[in-house]
Design a protein around this motif. Structure first.
Motif, short mmCIF file in Angstrom:
data_model
loop_
_atom_site.label_atom_id
_atom_site.label_comp_id
_atom_site.label_asym_id
_atom_site.label_seq_id
_atom_site.Cartn_x
_atom_site.Cartn_y
_atom_site.Cartn_z
N SER A 131 50.80 18.11 38.82
CA SER A 131 50.12 19.19 38.07
C SER A 131 48.61 19.06 38.05
O SER A 131 47.91 20.06 37.87
N TYR A 153 48.79 -2.11 33.05
CA TYR A 153 48.58 -1.23 34.22
C TYR A 153 48.54 -2.05 35.51
O TYR A 153 49.18 -1.68 36.51
N THR A 213 39.05 12.30 38.10
CA THR A 213 40.18 13.08 37.58
C THR A 213 40.14 12.98 36.05
O THR A 213 39.29 12.28 35.51
P1 NAP Z 1 45.70 12.38 35.91
O1 NAP Z 1 44.63 13.31 36.35
O2 NAP Z 1 45.71 11.81 34.54
O3 NAP Z 1 47.11 13.12 36.18
C1 NAP Z 1 48.29 12.45 35.87
C2 NAP Z 1 49.46 13.23 36.42
O4 NAP Z 1 50.66 12.47 36.16
C3 NAP Z 1 49.66 14.56 35.75
O5 NAP Z 1 50.18 15.46 36.70
C4 NAP Z 1 50.69 14.26 34.66
O6 NAP Z 1 51.48 15.37 34.28
C5 NAP Z 1 51.55 13.26 35.39
N1 NAP Z 1 52.32 12.40 34.50
C6 NAP Z 1 51.84 11.48 33.62
N2 NAP Z 1 52.87 10.88 33.00
C7 NAP Z 1 54.01 11.44 33.49
C8 NAP Z 1 55.38 11.27 33.23
N3 NAP Z 1 55.82 10.37 32.33
N4 NAP Z 1 56.28 12.03 33.91
C9 NAP Z 1 55.86 12.94 34.81
N5 NAP Z 1 54.57 13.15 35.11
C10 NAP Z 1 53.67 12.42 34.44
O7 NAP Z 1 45.81 11.11 36.85
P2 NAP Z 1 45.21 10.82 38.32
O8 NAP Z 1 43.89 10.22 38.17
O9 NAP Z 1 45.40 11.99 39.20
O10 NAP Z 1 46.19 9.65 38.76
C11 NAP Z 1 47.26 9.82 39.67
C12 NAP Z 1 47.74 8.45 40.10
O11 NAP Z 1 46.65 7.74 40.69
C13 NAP Z 1 48.23 7.57 38.95
O12 NAP Z 1 49.35 6.83 39.35
C14 NAP Z 1 47.06 6.65 38.68
O13 NAP Z 1 47.48 5.43 38.12
C15 NAP Z 1 46.52 6.49 40.08
N6 NAP Z 1 45.12 6.06 40.13
C16 NAP Z 1 44.12 6.87 39.67
C17 NAP Z 1 42.80 6.43 39.74
C18 NAP Z 1 41.64 7.26 39.27
O14 NAP Z 1 40.51 6.76 39.30
N7 NAP Z 1 41.83 8.49 38.87
C19 NAP Z 1 42.52 5.17 40.25
C20 NAP Z 1 43.55 4.38 40.70
C21 NAP Z 1 44.85 4.84 40.65
P3 NAP Z 1 51.05 16.37 33.06
O15 NAP Z 1 49.96 17.24 33.64
O16 NAP Z 1 52.28 17.13 32.74
O17 NAP Z 1 50.56 15.51 31.96
#
Ligand code: NAP
Length: 242
Positions: free
Chosen positions: A10, A153, A188
């Motif tokens: 999403s 984490y 993000t």
């Molecule tokens: P984000 O913008 O916070 O988006 C999180 C997404 O995960 C949303 O679509 C959310 O859905 C969904 N989600 C969270 N909990 C969930 C659950 N229990 N069941 C189903 N969906 C769930 O995060 P992001 O930054 O894009 O991160 C995506 C991935 O990259 C994650 O695994 C994160 O750990 C990893 N990551 C991110 C970064 C960074 O700097 N951003 C760095 C390293 C790794 P809703 O919209 O419905 O809440």
């Protein structure tokens, strides 16, 4: 049509990955937990990019929801094999370990690590039967280096890396690859509260990454061209610690 499932599609990285897969001709199943409005925006973007998809709401940290919702889809759509799975949904609940509530350990491990096991298990059998599949797990620099304040984490992401390397060896001969992409700091909602200027001096590229820069490598690993790459972790972090 070719089918792909993106958990957490999403918003953020999951949305960018969904669009990339749409451009590659995939029908994208967009999983989300709460934010239906944002999930619908992702679906609209998929359509603008010439493909189609559907929303699938379930909590990736809930074994019973995965079985009843994703399991039911698999059961009733026997002609539609999901050949690309991107385990992307993830959360963080940071605190020093001494102050970390037990529930924050449990929730992060369940959402980030258990999800890999139960979501992948729900569709792996069909990939193996078809002798083709691409599984890409979005992990983190935190799971490689370990970051203070992120014991939960870091453990969850390191767990996914170990599990991916093991699974890659189990299913390699069946044409199924399993790889990880490890982002550093990406712009993000997850990093919204972090001031990028504070990190300018420690990130060699002197900026946070864009979700599309992560999606590009996820797309490659999800493609047929990446047929001889498995059990790998690809870093997308602007040169910050590898
Ligand atoms: P984000 O913008 O916070 O988006 C999180 C997404 O995960 C949303 O679509 C959310 O859905 C969904 N989600 C969270 N909990 C969930 C659950 N229990 N069941 C189903 N969906 C769930 O995060 P992001 O930054 O894009 O991160 C995506 C991935 O990259 C994650 O695994 C994160 O750990 C990893 N990551 C991110 C970064 C960074 O700097 N951003 C760095 C390293 C790794 P809703 O919209 O419905 O809440």
């Amino acid at each position: 049509m070719k089918y792909a499932l993106v958990t957490g599609g999403s918003r953020g990285i999951g949305r960018a990955v969904s669009i990339k897969l749409a451009q590659m001709g995939y029908y994208v199943i967009i999983n989300f937990q709460r934010n239906e409005e944002e999930a619908n925006k992702t679906l609209a973007l998929i359509r603008e990019n010439g493909s189609d998809g559907e929303l699938m709401k379930f909590d990736v940290g809930s074994k019973s929801e995965i079985e009843s919702i994703l399991g039911a889809w698999v059961e009733t759509n026997k002609d539609k094999v999901i050949e690309v799975l991107v385990n992307n949904a993830g959360i963080r609940k940071d605190n020093l370990m001494m102050m970390m509530p037990d529930t924050d350990w449990d929730t992060v491990l369940r959402t980030n690590l258990d999800s890999f096991f139960y979501v992948t298990k729900a569709i792996l059998q069909n990939m193996v039967a078809k002798r083709y599949g691409r599984i890409v797990n979005v992990v983190s620099l935190s799971g490689i280096k370990g970051l203070p304040g992120q014991v939960n984490y870091s453990a969850s992401k390191a767990g996914v890396i170990g599990a991916s390397k093991a699974l890659a060896q189990e299913v390699g001969r069946r044409g199924v690859t399993v790889n990880c992409v490890a982002p550093g700091f990406i712009k993000t909602d997850m990093t919204e509260a972090i001031d990028p200027t504070l990190y300018r001096n420690i990130i060699p590229m002197q900026r946070f990454g864009e979700a599309e820069e992560v999606a590009a490598i996820v797309g490659f690993l999800a493609s047929k061209e990446a047929s001889y790459i498995t059990g790998e972790v690809i870093h997308v972090n602007g040169g910050l610690h590898t």
